[in-house]
Design a protein around this motif. Structure first.
Motif, mmCIF file in Angstrom:
data_model
loop_
_atom_site.group_PDB
_atom_site.id
_atom_site.type_symbol
_atom_site.label_atom_id
_atom_site.label_comp_id
_atom_site.label_asym_id
_atom_site.label_seq_id
_atom_site.Cartn_x
_atom_site.Cartn_y
_atom_site.Cartn_z
ATOM 1 N N ALA A 1 0.830 -1.206 0.000
ATOM 2 C CA ALA A 1 0.000 0.000 0.000
ATOM 3 C C ALA A 1 0.864 1.254 0.000
ATOM 4 C CB ALA A 1 -0.918 -0.011 1.220
ATOM 5 N N LEU A 2 1.929 1.243 0.799
ATOM 6 C CA LEU A 2 2.818 2.406 0.857
ATOM 7 C C LEU A 2 3.521 2.618 -0.484
ATOM 8 C CD1 LEU A 2 3.598 4.495 3.006
ATOM 9 C CD2 LEU A 2 5.621 3.111 3.506
ATOM 10 N N ALA A 3 3.887 1.528 -1.146
ATOM 11 C CA ALA A 3 4.527 1.636 -2.460
ATOM 12 C C ALA A 3 3.572 2.250 -3.482
ATOM 13 C CB ALA A 3 4.987 0.256 -2.929
ATOM 14 N N ARG A 4 2.309 1.856 -3.428
ATOM 15 C CA ARG A 4 1.333 2.428 -4.364
ATOM 16 C C ARG A 4 1.111 3.912 -4.092
ATOM 17 N NH1 ARG A 4 -0.692 -2.787 -3.585
ATOM 18 N NH2 ARG A 4 -2.037 -2.169 -1.845
ATOM 19 N N LEU A 5 1.080 4.280 -2.813
ATOM 20 C CA LEU A 5 0.951 5.692 -2.475
ATOM 21 C C LEU A 5 2.158 6.483 -2.973
ATOM 22 C CD1 LEU A 5 -0.477 5.514 1.171
ATOM 23 C CD2 LEU A 5 -1.646 6.416 -0.851
ATOM 24 N N ALA A 6 3.345 5.897 -2.833
ATOM 25 C CA ALA A 6 4.559 6.582 -3.280
ATOM 26 C C ALA A 6 4.533 6.809 -4.791
ATOM 27 C CB ALA A 6 5.792 5.780 -2.879
ATOM 28 N N ARG A 7 4.077 5.809 -5.535
ATOM 29 C CA ARG A 7 4.001 5.968 -6.992
ATOM 30 C C ARG A 7 2.975 7.028 -7.386
ATOM 31 N NH1 ARG A 7 4.466 0.247 -6.847
ATOM 32 N NH2 ARG A 7 2.208 0.008 -7.091
ATOM 33 N N ALA A 8 1.893 7.087 -6.631
ATOM 34 C CA ALA A 8 0.813 8.006 -6.991
ATOM 35 C C ALA A 8 1.072 9.439 -6.538
ATOM 36 C CB ALA A 8 -0.502 7.512 -6.387
ATOM 37 N N LEU A 9 1.752 9.615 -5.406
ATOM 38 C CA LEU A 9 1.849 10.943 -4.804
ATOM 39 C C LEU A 9 3.215 11.605 -4.939
ATOM 40 C CD1 LEU A 9 -0.108 10.303 -1.462
ATOM 41 C CD2 LEU A 9 -0.986 11.251 -3.598
ATOM 42 N N SER A 10 4.255 10.838 -5.206
ATOM 43 C CA SER A 10 5.603 11.420 -5.220
ATOM 44 C C SER A 10 5.778 12.402 -6.372
ATOM 45 C CB SER A 10 6.652 10.311 -5.318
ATOM 46 O OG SER A 10 6.646 9.522 -4.149
ATOM 47 N N THR A 11 6.325 13.555 -6.043
ATOM 48 C CA THR A 11 6.623 14.592 -7.036
ATOM 49 C C THR A 11 8.020 15.137 -6.757
ATOM 50 O OG1 THR A 11 5.765 16.398 -5.669
ATOM 51 C CG2 THR A 11 4.184 15.254 -7.098
ATOM 52 N N PRO A 12 8.604 15.863 -7.717
ATOM 53 C CA PRO A 12 9.934 16.445 -7.471
ATOM 54 C C PRO A 12 9.964 17.367 -6.260
ATOM 55 C CG PRO A 12 9.416 16.492 -9.807
ATOM 56 C CD PRO A 12 8.167 16.068 -9.116
ATOM 57 N N LYS A 13 8.886 18.108 -6.023
ATOM 58 C CA LYS A 13 8.852 19.023 -4.882
ATOM 59 C C LYS A 13 8.277 18.370 -3.627
ATOM 60 C CE LYS A 13 8.522 23.286 -7.585
ATOM 61 N NZ LYS A 13 7.755 24.537 -7.808
ATOM 62 N N GLY A 14 7.606 17.264 -3.813
ATOM 63 C CA GLY A 14 7.065 16.542 -2.668
ATOM 64 C C GLY A 14 5.645 16.931 -2.312
ATOM 65 N N GLN A 15 4.897 15.933 -1.833
ATOM 66 C CA GLN A 15 3.551 16.157 -1.322
ATOM 67 C C GLN A 15 3.463 15.574 0.078
ATOM 68 O OE1 GLN A 15 -0.018 15.913 -3.870
ATOM 69 N NE2 GLN A 15 1.259 14.759 -5.300
ATOM 70 N N THR A 16 2.733 16.257 0.938
ATOM 71 C CA THR A 16 2.594 15.812 2.320
ATOM 72 C C THR A 16 1.267 15.091 2.519
ATOM 73 O OG1 THR A 16 3.971 17.603 3.176
ATOM 74 C CG2 THR A 16 2.471 16.553 4.729
ATOM 75 N N LEU A 17 1.343 13.971 3.223
ATOM 76 C CA LEU A 17 0.148 13.206 3.568
ATOM 77 C C LEU A 17 0.073 13.127 5.094
ATOM 78 C CD1 LEU A 17 -2.096 11.510 2.080
ATOM 79 C CD2 LEU A 17 -0.726 9.499 2.651
ATOM 80 N N PRO A 18 -1.080 13.403 5.682
ATOM 81 C CA PRO A 18 -1.188 13.328 7.145
ATOM 82 C C PRO A 18 -0.941 11.904 7.651
ATOM 83 C CG PRO A 18 -3.051 14.523 6.203
ATOM 84 C CD PRO A 18 -2.328 13.888 5.057
ATOM 85 N N LEU A 19 -0.196 11.794 8.727
ATOM 86 C CA LEU A 19 0.064 10.473 9.299
ATOM 87 C C LEU A 19 -1.219 9.824 9.799
ATOM 88 C CD1 LEU A 19 3.382 11.047 11.278
ATOM 89 C CD2 LEU A 19 3.069 9.674 9.222
#
Length: 275
Positions: free
Chosen positions: A174-192
């Protein structure tokens, strides 16, 4: 020899005091071994009733830490033996659906296990424990994280123990799928807190540990940053504490009480619909 008395062996205890104390601590006393009036939260062993527990190390090995590979092989052998008994017996077998569900959950994602379960009669597959196990297996295969962990929350204690070995892999996926979907060069923050709920974690600390173990930097105390190229996987995923998904479902019962409980007593917050 003439004039000599033969030694007479004595057995002052049927179960050594040290073993009684250990089994009291681990709550491994049979109900017939418990002292009268001590069936509460902390049962005490009755020295006149407790019997030494039989145990031995596997052939050729010294007593010590359990070999995970050997343990898994023994569990699979036990599953196979009882499933063959079910196949030979005329039935009905009231607990077969629950047992077949445990078999599938223990082998979550296995094509062979799913094939064997799908060969069972439709009436058996329609029973709630097996139907739920099939739904868990489907969500695991599909990578449907939200549905998977929603279902895992509803499982009984025994079913949760059976599937526990797959939880860490499901969280990593699940974390890998989130990383593929949300990762950007500048970064995106997801609440813990979102991760805690989505992955049924035991709190923000476990969420932080999970993210850091996979190379994801934290954004303060309450968020995780998804930056492109930082996500990584090293070694086997850590199982975590699993208090929410496993330990909390014991609810103060002994293992004997759990095993002997009727299936209806084992259900925990089962939703009305599996959809």
């Amino acid at each position: 020899m003439p004039g000599c008395e033969l030694p007479v062996a004595t057995c002052p205890d049927m179960c050594p005091a040290a073993e009684r104390a250990q089994r009291e601590k681990e709550r491994r006393l049979h109900r017939f071994e418990v002292a009268p009036g001590c069936l509460g939260d902390r049962p005490r062993a009755d020295p006149q009733r407790a019997v030494k527990e039989y145990s031995r190390p596997a052939a050729g090995t010294a007593r010590g830490p359990v070999d995970p590979g050997l343990l898994q092989a023994q569990v699979q052998e036990g599953f196979g033996s009882l499933r063959r008994c079910y196949a030979r017996g005329a039935g009905p077998h009231p607990r077969q659906a629950a047992f077949q569900g445990l078999f599938l959950l223990y082998n979550l994602g296995s094509v062979e296990a799913l094939h064997e379960v799908l060969q069972l009669p439709a009436t058996l597959r329609a029973c709630p424990p097996l139907r739920t196990a099939l739904a868990v297996d489907a969500a695991f295969r599909e990578g449907n994280t939200a549905r998977l962990f929603r279902l895992l929350r509803t499982l009984s204690y025994l079913a949760s123990c059976a599937v526990h070995g797959h939880v860490a892999h499901a969280r990593r996926g699940a974390l890998a799928r989130l990383a593929r979907a949300l990762s950007t060069p500048k970064g995106q923050t997801l609440p813990l807190d979102f991760l805690v709920h989505l992955l049924a974690l035991d709190g923000p600390k476990e969420a932080r540990d999970l993210c850091q173990a996979h190379g994801l930097p934290l954004d303060g105390e309450e968020g995780v940053m998804f930056l492109r190229g930082l996500y990584r996987e090293e070694g086997l995923p850590h199982a975590g504490t699993c208090n929410l998904l496993v330990d909390s479902k014991l609810r103060g019962r002994t293992l004997e009480e759990v095993v002997m409980a009727e299936e209806e007593d084992e259900v925990v917050d089962r939703p009305e619909s599996q959809a």
